[in-house]
Design an enzyme around this catalytic site. Sequence first.
Site, mmCIF file in Angstrom:
data_model
loop_
_atom_site.group_PDB
_atom_site.id
_atom_site.type_symbol
_atom_site.label_atom_id
_atom_site.label_comp_id
_atom_site.label_asym_id
_atom_site.label_seq_id
_atom_site.Cartn_x
_atom_site.Cartn_y
_atom_site.Cartn_z
ATOM 1 N N ASN A 286 1.140 -1.464 0.305
ATOM 2 C CA ASN A 286 -0.352 0.207 0.366
ATOM 3 C C ASN A 286 1.176 1.588 -0.281
ATOM 4 O OD1 ASN A 286 -1.752 2.029 0.927
ATOM 5 N ND2 ASN A 286 -1.704 1.155 2.736
ATOM 6 N N ASN B 26 1.054 6.698 14.975
ATOM 7 C CA ASN B 26 1.445 6.391 14.103
ATOM 8 C C ASN B 26 3.157 6.267 13.708
ATOM 9 O OD1 ASN B 26 2.429 5.594 11.441
ATOM 10 N ND2 ASN B 26 0.478 5.721 10.582
ATOM 11 N N CYS C 195 4.382 3.518 9.628
ATOM 12 C CA CYS C 195 3.783 3.833 8.402
ATOM 13 C C CYS C 195 5.416 4.179 7.368
ATOM 14 C CB CYS C 195 3.204 4.736 7.866
ATOM 15 S SG CYS C 195 1.352 3.778 8.190
ATOM 16 N N ASN D 237 3.346 -2.565 12.042
ATOM 17 C CA ASN D 237 2.433 -1.949 10.930
ATOM 18 C C ASN D 237 3.713 -2.415 9.628
ATOM 19 O OD1 ASN D 237 2.454 0.665 8.958
ATOM 20 N ND2 ASN D 237 1.965 1.966 11.206
ATOM 21 N N THR D 238 3.721 -2.207 8.852
ATOM 22 C CA THR D 238 3.768 -2.881 7.114
ATOM 23 C C THR D 238 4.865 -2.596 6.946
ATOM 24 O OG1 THR D 238 3.183 -0.662 5.661
ATOM 25 C CG2 THR D 238 1.322 -1.757 6.661
ATOM 26 N N CYS E 149 -2.837 -40.602 2.457
ATOM 27 C CA CYS E 149 -1.798 -40.837 1.247
ATOM 28 C C CYS E 149 -1.916 -40.613 -0.837
ATOM 29 C CB CYS E 149 -0.191 -41.291 0.488
ATOM 30 S SG CYS E 149 0.678 -41.402 -0.453
ATOM 31 N N CYS F 90 6.387 -35.009 -1.003
ATOM 32 C CA CYS F 90 7.942 -35.120 -0.266
ATOM 33 C C CYS F 90 8.368 -36.218 -0.758
ATOM 34 C CB CYS F 90 7.079 -36.186 0.908
ATOM 35 S SG CYS F 90 5.929 -37.831 0.721
ATOM 36 N N CYS G 142 16.025 -39.774 8.515
ATOM 37 C CA CYS G 142 15.270 -38.836 8.713
ATOM 38 C C CYS G 142 15.564 -37.953 9.989
ATOM 39 C CB CYS G 142 13.897 -39.147 9.140
ATOM 40 S SG CYS G 142 13.051 -37.944 9.447
ATOM 41 N N CYS H 292 3.515 -31.710 1.685
ATOM 42 C CA CYS H 292 2.245 -31.913 1.506
ATOM 43 C C CYS H 292 0.832 -31.896 1.946
ATOM 44 C CB CYS H 292 2.208 -33.544 2.885
ATOM 45 S SG CYS H 292 0.518 -34.759 3.009
#
Lengths: 444, 433
Positions: free
Chosen positions: B76, B135, B138, B203-204, B346, B352, B379, B389
Amino acid sequence: MTNSPFTPGIVPGRLQPEAYEANFADLHEPLDGHEALVAADRCYFCHDAPCITACPTEIDIPLFIRQIATGTPEAAARTIFHQNILGGMCARVCPTETLCEEACVREIAEGKPVLIGQLQRYATDTLMAAGVHPFTRAAPTGKSVAVVGAGPAGLACAHRLAMHGHEVTIYDARPKGGGLNEYGIAAYKTVENFAEAELDWLMKIGGITLETGKALGVDMTLDSLKAEFDAVFLGMGLAGVNALRADGEDKAGVMDAVGFISDLRQAGDLSALPVGRNVVVIGGGMTAIDAAVQSKLLGAETVTILYRRGRDAMPASRYEQDLAASKGVRIVFNAMPVAVLGNGAVTGVRAEYTRAEGKSLMGTGETFDLPADQVLKAIGQTLGGTPDGLTLSDGKIAVTDAGRTGVSGVWAGGDCASGGEDLTVTAVAEGRDAAEDIHKALVG
Amino acid sequence: MADLSTNFLGIKSPNPFWLASAPPTDKEYNVVRAFKAGWGGVVWKTLGEDPHVVNVNGPRYGAIYGADRRLLGLNNIELITDRPLEVNLREIKAVKRAWPDRAMIVSLMVPCEEAAWKRILPLVEDTGADGIELNFGCPHGMSERGMGSAVGQVPEYIEMVARWCKANTRMPVIVKLTPNITDIRYPARAAKAGGADAVSLINTISSITSVNLDTMSPEPSIDGKGSHGGYCGPAVKPIALNMVAEIARDPETAGLPISGIGGVTTWRDAAEFLALGCGTVQVCTAAMTYGFKVVEEMKSGLSQWMDEKGHGSIDEIVGRAVPNVTDWQYLNLNYVTKARIDQDSCIKCGRCYAACEDTSHQAISMSEERVFEVIDEECVACNLCVNVCPVENCITMEELEPGTMDTRTGKVVEPDYANWTTHPNNPGACAAE
């Protein structure tokens, strides 16, 4: 115009003129850009995707869908055409419900596959509409190849050979190229002369000469082709039609479904095409469905398909069966014709219910009569004449890997060759693979 | 039924869902629609001094999309209110009078001079508003004029202005923080030091959402040029959650009330902000994407979840997850998990496998029949397979019980907690006494 669906006999013009256009419009409206993006977003980009495995031409479906999703349908079309130069037609006629879309993981997950066929059409239509032919030829090899039959197998073979720099001459017995794409597929699956447009587009590769009205065994022999060319590919399809083997098959009004469809596809004016009031179609494949549905769309009052086995055994997919039912076609399973009734012209078909005993079918003894003024036979096609020296397997030209026949320098593919289902997409794969093998053989 | 009402700095609202200071809260018309839709409060779009600012007359927003063009991030370049101060004040007063049970906070941004704040504060107080939000956040436009994030990036300024405001109004003061800094704790500490009653964040985030590859202009493009905007929406939620948690668990600011902002799109997002210490949440992008009606789902969802968990009031949720936010070095290295694939759910997409094989630890096998199975020996429990997944709960992480063998390391899982601080590989490890 005084005819209606209730007019007895085989007559033209059963419908109001505008009804023909509506009845024979595109079966699926093409996706527009927004619809294509929504459909493409559903693809999971699977690893070693099942849809690719399910496609006889092994198109990289996740890749082309991702290319559509990212705003490059032209690149998607190149991905498709690289594997299947008739990807435009296959997008229209493939039984996707038993191929890629059946294998789609979202069919497994939700019962709703990604619309692969329609997305393929979106991509290929985009590139073809731009008039772009995406391939160029390699340097000339000085070799020449004869291709017999300008159907899907022959065209795919010829195109791939031309790409590799060979000179190709295609011979086809009919007045136009395209084979079953032009003569044998339901009109509502390939509207606006798509088969012809696709053929013209394919020929833009260059290096291919199409000679129509030239039949093997009539205008040339396999030996003469072998003498004139460095290699021969046979893709002439199945010219013969099986007999009904029921009493009264010679009565007026009994005809081959393939001839009926061919006449329909070549008709300039569908309202001039005669069709029976009560049509009985015998058979259970795509030809039976196409003939039955189109009979109904031409204005027949009743259309009945007689299939000798049960629903599950029917070669036409459930999707096709439902399509037929939705158009008002009745399918009678487990029944076979035993006699064509009538005095000169057909008035009906006597059928007998069947039951399976092991692999064979037996009549149960219970019969019933269906009124009919037209009987369309769709009970399979045969090779017809076979050039000397070729071995047959189950009535087709026996081939080993990549379409090699027993005769040196001669390859075969498509419906006339053994192996594979008789589908457009299978024919394309066989023609393409034979071309690669021929290329290897010619350039060593 | 759970009680959703909140009391934040003494400001009461029927639910914790406030609309953030942003385009949806710029006018009486919008705010009345929001209150009719059921929002608990609003932070009125930032007021400034007259003459009022002007906005660009081309596009103000850029966007990032997910599948099916779902809006994931919005950017914005709109500035603070471009309507006269008097008009806004009049409307705020009217709305507050008509909707006394809703929270009415007024966002403010004036130059860094005490006189400017002294001028505007009484005017706001006169509207009957419940509080003010400074504020300091911004990142676009106003920051070029020494306001917005230009203030929020300098803790000394934050403290100074907060102090001026506390000295010049009886209204509660909320300081809205910019995420465009390196460590959010410093501006939060400054706000607290200046006497602020609360902070709101984030804020942004300074951003360019895309580049037009035909014109080579950033989007949104104004006559072929683009300026960075402020990024918000679902995409920024993880950044906001972390910053909120940092403030909530910082000993210097612990207990400072927080109003959470950043990608709150569903009741679940809101509950997460509350759990990390926020007393209320502020929403903008979700409302801008779907309209004010989304608050109905937020309220019903939060209420259902609270009932299911036995939480009677918002206060019972606030901060419940804060004790579980810790530093990496204190994570239990004896906690061992392995991926588990539920073969029944599955769908055999193989994502995966591709993820693990190409980019991780080759810990998933693939058979000819497309059966995917975890190889425990490889793993490391990275969770990537779970993340990629497409089927929820098809792959899960299962804890290895103490005493069982971790076949990857060849070690038996220890029952006791042990972290990096005492690990022998840590050069600075201190042996447990």
